[in-house]
Design a protein around this motif. Structure first.
Motif, PDB file in Angstrom:
ATOM      1  N   UNK A 110      47.915  51.797  47.960  1.00 48.25           N
ATOM      2  CA  UNK A 110      47.288  51.282  46.915  1.00 48.25           C
ATOM      3  C   UNK A 110      45.813  51.607  47.072  1.00 48.25           C
ATOM      4  N   UNK A 111      45.112  51.498  45.801  1.00 47.67           N
ATOM      5  CA  UNK A 111      43.581  51.849  45.770  1.00 47.67           C
ATOM      6  C   UNK A 111      43.026  50.624  45.137  1.00 47.67           C
ATOM      7  N   UNK A 112      42.214  49.889  45.941  1.00 44.86           N
ATOM      8  CA  UNK A 112      41.354  48.853  45.354  1.00 44.86           C
ATOM      9  C   UNK A 112      40.142  49.537  44.753  1.00 44.86           C
ATOM     10  N   UNK A 113      39.862  48.943  43.512  1.00 44.00           N
ATOM     11  CA  UNK A 113      38.710  49.469  42.622  1.00 44.00           C
ATOM     12  C   UNK A 113      37.750  48.430  42.413  1.00 44.00           C
ATOM     13  N   UNK A 114      36.513  48.625  42.542  1.00 39.59           N
ATOM     14  CA  UNK A 114      35.488  47.497  42.278  1.00 39.59           C
ATOM     15  C   UNK A 114      34.164  48.141  41.618  1.00 39.59           C
ATOM     16  N   UNK A 115      33.793  47.706  40.605  1.00 39.17           N
ATOM     17  CA  UNK A 115      32.932  48.206  39.800  1.00 39.17           C
ATOM     18  C   UNK A 115      31.950  46.675  39.400  1.00 39.17           C
ATOM     19  N   UNK A 147      44.418  38.036  40.020  1.00 40.63           N
ATOM     20  CA  UNK A 147      46.005  38.690  39.981  1.00 40.63           C
ATOM     21  C   UNK A 147      45.874  40.087  40.939  1.00 40.63           C
ATOM     22  N   UNK A 148      44.643  40.621  40.931  1.00 39.25           N
ATOM     23  CA  UNK A 148      44.623  41.897  41.914  1.00 39.25           C
ATOM     24  C   UNK A 148      44.950  41.557  43.396  1.00 39.25           C
ATOM     25  N   UNK A 149      43.791  40.651  43.875  1.00 37.93           N
ATOM     26  CA  UNK A 149      43.828  40.362  45.343  1.00 37.93           C
ATOM     27  C   UNK A 149      45.317  39.707  45.841  1.00 37.93           C
ATOM     28  N   UNK A 150      45.711  38.646  44.866  1.00 36.97           N
ATOM     29  CA  UNK A 150      46.870  37.900  45.234  1.00 36.97           C
ATOM     30  C   UNK A 150      47.992  38.868  45.188  1.00 36.97           C
ATOM     31  N   UNK A 151      48.276  39.713  44.168  1.00 46.20           N
ATOM     32  CA  UNK A 151      49.341  40.705  44.100  1.00 46.20           C
ATOM     33  C   UNK A 151      49.262  41.611  45.579  1.00 46.20           C
ATOM     34  N   UNK A 274      41.027  34.632  50.558  1.00 49.66           N
ATOM     35  CA  UNK A 274      41.516  33.497  50.262  1.00 49.66           C
ATOM     36  C   UNK A 274      42.647  33.943  49.480  1.00 49.66           C
ATOM     37  N   UNK A 275      42.435  34.598  48.353  1.00 48.21           N
ATOM     38  CA  UNK A 275      43.547  35.010  47.431  1.00 48.21           C
ATOM     39  C   UNK A 275      44.594  35.923  48.055  1.00 48.21           C
ATOM     40  N   UNK A 276      44.069  36.862  48.938  1.00 48.32           N
ATOM     41  CA  UNK A 276      44.892  37.755  49.507  1.00 48.32           C
ATOM     42  C   UNK A 276      45.787  36.993  50.660  1.00 48.32           C
ATOM     43  N   UNK A 277      45.275  35.868  51.205  1.00 48.36           N
ATOM     44  CA  UNK A 277      46.268  34.949  52.174  1.00 48.36           C
ATOM     45  C   UNK A 277      47.063  34.187  51.118  1.00 48.36           C
ATOM     46  N   UNK A 278      46.784  33.379  50.010  1.00 43.86           N
ATOM     47  CA  UNK A 278      47.902  32.834  49.257  1.00 43.86           C
ATOM     48  C   UNK A 278      48.876  33.928  48.767  1.00 43.86           C
ATOM     49  N   UNK A 279      48.501  35.219  48.605  1.00 42.95           N
ATOM     50  CA  UNK A 279      49.376  36.256  48.382  1.00 42.95           C
ATOM     51  C   UNK A 279      50.514  36.708  49.443  1.00 42.95           C
ATOM     52  N   UNK A 280      49.926  36.668  50.632  1.00 42.02           N
ATOM     53  CA  UNK A 280      50.696  36.845  51.859  1.00 42.02           C
ATOM     54  C   UNK A 280      51.782  35.731  52.011  1.00 42.02           C
TER      55      UNK A 280
END
Length: 338
Positions: A110-115, A147-151, A274-280
């Motif tokens: 995956x590629x994380x994109x931040x602007x 949604x991005x970090x949760x996913x 935090x959002x990543x942890x919830x997704x995990x």
């Protein structure tokens, strides 16, 4: 219970066979576009590497900013990092532009994109193999794309064979019941603690060391499976929640490292973790629920396995899990010392 254990043993073998050797070679790449002055932008591209090997990925912007040679290009222990500095640019030069990562469609990365713009507008998303292109929409103010970090968290655990092997090992050891609930809860609490500690900078462990210890934790669970098969209940069989908690601390550092090493925007790291942890956790529960529901669905069918096949599956599962985990440990320990 015997049929449940036989099914879980078969699941372990199938999961390993389907994804052998991948472990966590799905680390995300990262593209950041930061406007640090009205007419000045900095574009940073971080691509994961393993030694001298790197997947061929090339970021492209439709305004041709990335067609020029980068101002910086160097190799860190885990990433190739390239930086472009764009001066005297039109402040609206990004609005509506298209970003594409060539080669992404041939990977599982995956590629994380931040602007981030100086006026507070921002854009966050994830590019994937089946969607390597995105149009930059800069209408919203700075904040996290929930949604991005949760996913990403969900996908990280579901594609992380080593973490799933640990959870599956617990399933094989304790079966379906309250002991499993306690073990999974302890694992969740533990990895949440280390994720939080990492988010606020209270604890840091080198990622290569953490990944090696994660593999070692799976070797330990495999050895406990062998002891249980011989009728010699080990510490995991007696107190699965204790072992789940102890090794969950390690796995939490590994989860945090999956994002921290990439280099998220400074103001977004705690919330993103935090959002990543919830997704995990959601992905982990999805995996456990899938295994349990499959077992319950098979029971009315009165699926019959011969005693010999049942014993064969239970014997092969710990050997398979332990062998792959030992390989991962040796590989990762070598990388850590290198």
């Amino acid at each position: 219970m015997r049929r449940a254990r036989a099914f879980l043993a078969a699941l372990a073998l199938g999961l390993l066979a389907a994804t052998a050797g991948q472990a966590h070679e799905v680390r995300p790449a990262y593209l950041e576009i930061h406007q640090d002055a009205p007419e000045r932008f900095v574009v940073t591209w971080k691509q994961p590497i393993m030694g001298d090997v790197a997947i061929r990925l090339e970021p492209r912007l439709s305004n041709d900013w990335l067609n020029r040679p980068p101002a910086e290009d160097f190799i860190s222990p885990a990433y190739r990092i390239r930086t472009w500095r764009i001066a005297k640019a039109n402040p609206q030069a990004l609005a509506g532009q298209t970003l594409r990562v060539d080669g992404l469609e041939r990977t599982i990365t995956d590629v994380l994109v931040s602007v981030r713009l100086v006026d507070g507008r921002a854009f966050d998303t994830i590019l994937k193999a089946d969607a390597p292109t995105v149009r930059l929409s800069l209408a919203r103010r700075a904040g996290l794309a929930v949604a991005a970090y949760f996913r990403l968290g969900v996908e990280h655990i579901l594609t992380g064979v080593d973490h799933l092997m640990f959870v599956l090992g617990l399933l094989l050891l304790v079966g379906i019941g309250w002991r499993l609930v306690k073990a999974i809860t302890a694992f969740t609490v533990a990895h949440s603690l280390t994720l939080a500690a990492s988010a606020v900078g209270l604890a840091r462990v080198p990622s290569a060391v953490v990944e090696a210890l994660v593999a070692l934790s799976i070797v330990f669970v495999a050895s406990e499976l062998m002891n249980a098969r011989r009728g010699q209940g080990g510490i995991t069989a007696r107190w699965p929640w204790l072992i789940a908690f102890a090794f969950g601390l390690l796995h939490g550092f590994a989860f945090a490292g999956a994002l921290a090493e990439v280099g998220l925007p400074r103001d977004a790291v705690p919330a993103a973790l935090f959002l990543f942890n919830v997704g995990v956790e959601a992905g982990q529960l999805l995996f456990v629920a899938g295994a349990i529901l499959t077992i319950l669905a098979l029971r009315p069918l009165r699926l019959r396995l011969s005693v010999r096949l049942d014993r064969l599956g239970q014997a092969l599962a710990p050997y398979a899990i332990g062998s792959f985990a030992a390989f991962w440990f040796i590989e990762r320990a070598a990388a850590a010392f290198a």
